[in-house]
Design an enzyme around this catalytic site. Structure first.
Site, PDB file in Angstrom:
ATOM      1  N   HIS A   1      38.623 -16.083  43.258  1.00 51.94           N
ATOM      2  CA  HIS A   1      38.020 -16.668  44.815  1.00 51.94           C
ATOM      3  C   HIS A   1      37.465 -15.556  45.650  1.00 51.94           C
ATOM      4  O   HIS A   1      36.578 -14.633  44.434  1.00 51.94           O
ATOM      5  CB  HIS A   1      39.535 -16.125  45.056  1.00 51.94           C
ATOM      6  CG  HIS A   1      40.421 -17.586  45.733  1.00 51.94           C
ATOM      7  ND1 HIS A   1      41.918 -17.386  45.977  1.00 51.94           N
ATOM      8  CD2 HIS A   1      40.624 -18.563  44.420  1.00 51.94           C
ATOM      9  CE1 HIS A   1      42.402 -18.646  46.023  1.00 51.94           C
ATOM     10  NE2 HIS A   1      41.587 -19.171  44.679  1.00 51.94           N
TER      11      HIS A   1
ATOM     12  N   GLU B   1      25.387 -42.866  43.449  1.00 46.66           N
ATOM     13  CA  GLU B   1      23.528 -42.955  43.380  1.00 46.66           C
ATOM     14  C   GLU B   1      23.564 -44.471  42.613  1.00 46.66           C
ATOM     15  O   GLU B   1      22.079 -44.862  42.570  1.00 46.66           O
ATOM     16  CB  GLU B   1      23.641 -42.305  41.379  1.00 46.66           C
ATOM     17  CG  GLU B   1      23.811 -40.787  42.007  1.00 46.66           C
ATOM     18  CD  GLU B   1      21.833 -40.047  40.866  1.00 46.66           C
ATOM     19  OE1 GLU B   1      21.645 -40.630  40.288  1.00 46.66           O
ATOM     20  OE2 GLU B   1      22.153 -39.128  41.183  1.00 46.66           O
TER      21      GLU B   1
ATOM     22  N   ALA C   1      13.980 -50.707  43.290  1.00 43.65           N
ATOM     23  CA  ALA C   1      12.416 -51.370  42.906  1.00 43.65           C
ATOM     24  C   ALA C   1      11.609 -52.425  43.357  1.00 43.65           C
ATOM     25  O   ALA C   1      12.226 -52.952  44.082  1.00 43.65           O
ATOM     26  CB  ALA C   1      13.942 -51.600  41.633  1.00 43.65           C
TER      27      ALA C   1
ATOM     28  N   ALA D   1      10.520 -56.037  42.133  1.00 44.68           N
ATOM     29  CA  ALA D   1      11.262 -57.932  41.859  1.00 44.68           C
ATOM     30  C   ALA D   1      11.926 -57.357  40.363  1.00 44.68           C
ATOM     31  O   ALA D   1      13.126 -58.092  40.167  1.00 44.68           O
ATOM     32  CB  ALA D   1      10.479 -58.452  42.605  1.00 44.68           C
TER      33      ALA D   1
ATOM     34  N   GLY E   1      23.694 -49.142  41.512  1.00 47.96           N
ATOM     35  CA  GLY E   1      22.999 -50.119  42.863  1.00 47.96           C
ATOM     36  C   GLY E   1      23.358 -50.088  44.014  1.00 47.96           C
ATOM     37  O   GLY E   1      24.211 -49.252  44.662  1.00 47.96           O
TER      38      GLY E   1
ATOM     39  N   SER F   1      33.768 -52.855  34.625  1.00 49.42           N
ATOM     40  CA  SER F   1      34.371 -52.743  33.830  1.00 49.42           C
ATOM     41  C   SER F   1      32.684 -52.444  33.134  1.00 49.42           C
ATOM     42  O   SER F   1      31.805 -53.298  33.082  1.00 49.42           O
ATOM     43  CB  SER F   1      34.383 -53.722  33.599  1.00 49.42           C
ATOM     44  OG  SER F   1      34.101 -54.582  32.079  1.00 49.42           O
TER      45      SER F   1
ATOM     46  N   GLU G   1      37.014 -13.539  48.263  1.00 46.94           N
ATOM     47  CA  GLU G   1      37.564 -12.535  48.653  1.00 46.94           C
ATOM     48  C   GLU G   1      37.602 -11.366  47.698  1.00 46.94           C
ATOM     49  O   GLU G   1      37.683 -10.274  47.140  1.00 46.94           O
ATOM     50  CB  GLU G   1      38.589 -12.975  49.615  1.00 46.94           C
ATOM     51  CG  GLU G   1      38.545 -13.585  50.411  1.00 46.94           C
ATOM     52  CD  GLU G   1      39.296 -15.115  50.028  1.00 46.94           C
ATOM     53  OE1 GLU G   1      38.643 -15.864  49.345  1.00 46.94           O
ATOM     54  OE2 GLU G   1      39.533 -15.879  51.056  1.00 46.94           O
TER      55      GLU G   1
ATOM     56  N   THR H   1      24.634 -50.929  37.005  1.00 49.89           N
ATOM     57  CA  THR H   1      23.456 -49.573  36.554  1.00 49.89           C
ATOM     58  C   THR H   1      23.585 -49.143  35.166  1.00 49.89           C
ATOM     59  O   THR H   1      22.546 -49.292  34.641  1.00 49.89           O
ATOM     60  CB  THR H   1      23.046 -48.585  38.272  1.00 49.89           C
ATOM     61  OG1 THR H   1      23.340 -49.591  39.404  1.00 49.89           O
ATOM     62  CG2 THR H   1      22.761 -47.931  38.172  1.00 49.89           C
TER      63      THR H   1
ATOM     64  N   TRP I   1       8.453 -44.117  39.125  1.00 50.45           N
ATOM     65  CA  TRP I   1       9.035 -43.991  40.076  1.00 50.45           C
ATOM     66  C   TRP I   1       8.990 -43.966  41.538  1.00 50.45           C
ATOM     67  O   TRP I   1       7.788 -44.711  41.304  1.00 50.45           O
ATOM     68  CB  TRP I   1       9.022 -42.548  39.786  1.00 50.45           C
ATOM     69  CG  TRP I   1       9.597 -41.865  37.739  1.00 50.45           C
ATOM     70  CD1 TRP I   1       8.433 -41.211  37.417  1.00 50.45           C
ATOM     71  CD2 TRP I   1      10.947 -41.783  37.742  1.00 50.45           C
ATOM     72  NE1 TRP I   1       9.574 -41.484  36.279  1.00 50.45           N
ATOM     73  CE2 TRP I   1      10.955 -41.043  36.259  1.00 50.45           C
ATOM     74  CE3 TRP I   1      12.061 -42.607  38.225  1.00 50.45           C
ATOM     75  CZ2 TRP I   1      12.489 -40.898  35.849  1.00 50.45           C
ATOM     76  CZ3 TRP I   1      13.308 -41.762  37.794  1.00 50.45           C
ATOM     77  CH2 TRP I   1      13.380 -41.356  35.923  1.00 50.45           C
TER      78      TRP I   1
END
Lengths: 326, 326
Positions: free
Chosen positions: A54, A257, A167, A169, A259, A228, A56, A201, A175
């Site tokens: 810890h 993160e 993004a 199309a 999509g 899934s 402390e 994603t 980036w």
């Protein structure tokens, strides 16, 4: 007991220390601790990876016998329960005989809440509680959220163009933002226990959700996929609905993160505590929006939910942080 | 001739004055002028509505005989051509016998460029050109753009949620931003000679594109619609393609207010010089995007086009201003 401006400054330093453990201390809180006597800092501690030692314990070890008569600043009430994993901090502090203990916020765990400070008080050590409490609750929000709401503190990260696209199309997103913003986003990964993306994603990008910063690779968070995914890597976890984040083991801080549908499902469920918006100075136009339908029927209902708490330039890009207002 | 920090400060003040005429001086530039002697400001002028009197004329009238021996700061080269509408500023300055004339930038009109300062020099008055030239070109960008590119300076205004939407899915957009941001947007209308919306927006909202601020109603810009509008109010103008903005009479500064397809067509044509982004701290999710398809095929092509030049909080909202980088 009176506390002054000096106490607020020392507690701010302890809160900075608390951030060193962020994303690696679960199920423990990421606590910070500072031991000071006559203006000299004798010990600095923060909760270590896995939760022990810890904060402390680390700071007391540094201060040694000099902790006697010192002021101990700790961002959360010292623990009062016994553990096979290490000493009980409230007892260790009593042994050290400090002149004061200054605590930012109480433990959220009802089983131990107030026991730590009561024990110090019973031992005759003056205790002050509540200094920089708001900042402390923010600094240790992951642990507090898990205890109080039964789920991790959720940060939703979006890397957006000025017109809100993630993004173009055709789906290309490499980036949107520049080097510095992307490096910051990797640092943010290191500050979370787990990182989650949607199955779409995961399939499309097969992202390596690791921390790609020199020296921080071992701080990569636990990857989690929502939905899934038949090609799930062995060490990934899988959940089938947003609410199942409550069942993720040892996760105080969760980074979502994307999509767009995953972002929307967390927002719609009211499960986002913080927005981390990296914004590039570009216009995409007709690209893929960062957030899919969240079922908003009235514009008025969107207002009052977010409060801007920080912003900074990262190269050409801007980072904005919004916390849930309520 | 040497110029110093004092000159830069006085020119900054003259540039501030130049902004008072913005949006009302076309086809003339919105010039500012300051007359100073021994640290005392003797005259302050800016181009008046409709273009006359000129800034120099107004400032000289204030200074009177005391302009003799003074320094005259003017944001653009004084005019050298004869007009039936008023005096020729370079001649009026020569008559006033100042000790110096400090000019930020030359006239962009090739017919008169350099003639104003040459005439002053021929009369024995020292002239300095180029102090705060970059700021001056920005302050009078409408006139300069019209002279140099043959079209108005175009500002695209967007009122966006954090996720880049201008309305919820059913089209409702009242309100994205709060009172202060909307008041600022109305003030921005007053700083433009004309304001343009697409035919779709005109039909849907039938917007009164006036300045709804107390005392500024008479500064409402000329409304223009892009596309076919059968119910066009009598005083509106109509154009059938973005490039036709070049033919709008007496427009230095043009504000484009939407919607998404209109924004996209101006962006795609490379006809946007400035982005004015009002951003509310709300998430809409699956709403109407602010910018429709602009034909972007590679993400890389979006970069390097915009430079953030200003940002400020307006109540809960943020205003960001981006200028074209090139």
């Amino acid at each position: 007991m009176l506390t002054g401006a000096g106490d607020a400054r020392y507690m701010a330093a302890a809160l900075e220390l608390s951030q060193r453990g962020r994303g690696r201390t679960a199920a423990n809180p990421n606590v910070g601790c500072l031991i000071v006597k006559h203006g000299v800092i004798l010990g600095r501690g923060w909760t270590q990876p896995g939760g022990r030692p810890h904060a402390e314990e680390m700071a007391l070890a540094q201060a040694g016998a000099s902790a006697k008569g010192a002021d101990i600043y700790v961002t959360m009430e010292p623990c009062a329960h016994q553990s096979t994993r290490g000493p009980t901090c409230s007892l260790a502090i009593i042994e050290a005989r400090p002149s004061r203990v200054i605590v930012a916020t109480l433990d959220a765990d009802e089983r131990t809440r107030r026991r730590g400070i009561d024990r110090l008080g019973d031992a005759g050590i003056p205790v002050s509680v509540g200094i920089r409490e708001r900042e402390a609750r923010r600094a240790m929000a992951g642990f507090l959220c898990r205890l109080e709401k039964g789920r991790p503190f959720v940060t939703l990260k979006l890397a957006l163009s000025l017109d809100g696209c993630i993004a173009i199309a055709d789906g290309s997103s490499q980036w949107i933002t520049g080097d510095r913003a992307r490096a910051h986003a990797h640092l943010e990964r290191a500050r979370n226990d787990a990182i989650l993306v949607g199955a779409g994603t995961a399939r499309a990008d097969r992202p390596g959700l690791d921390v790609r910063l020199d020296g921080l690779a071992d701080r990569s968070p636990q990857p989690v996929v929502l939905g899934s995914d038949k090609e799930l890597p062995a060490h990934w976890l899988q959940i089938d609905r947003t609410e199942a984040i409550a069942e993720l083991p040892d996760v105080n801080w969760l980074l979502v993160e994307g999509g767009a549908r995953t972002a929307a499902s967390f927002l719609q469920a009211g499960l986002v505590d913080r927005l981390l918006l990296y914004r590039a100075p570009i216009i995409i136009g007709g690209g893929l929006p960062g957030v899919a339908d969240i079922g908003l029927e009235k514009l008025g209902a969107a207002h009052g939910q977010w409060r801007r708490v920080d912003q900074r330039a990262l190269g050409q890009d801007m980072l904005e942080i919004y916390d849930r207002a309520a």
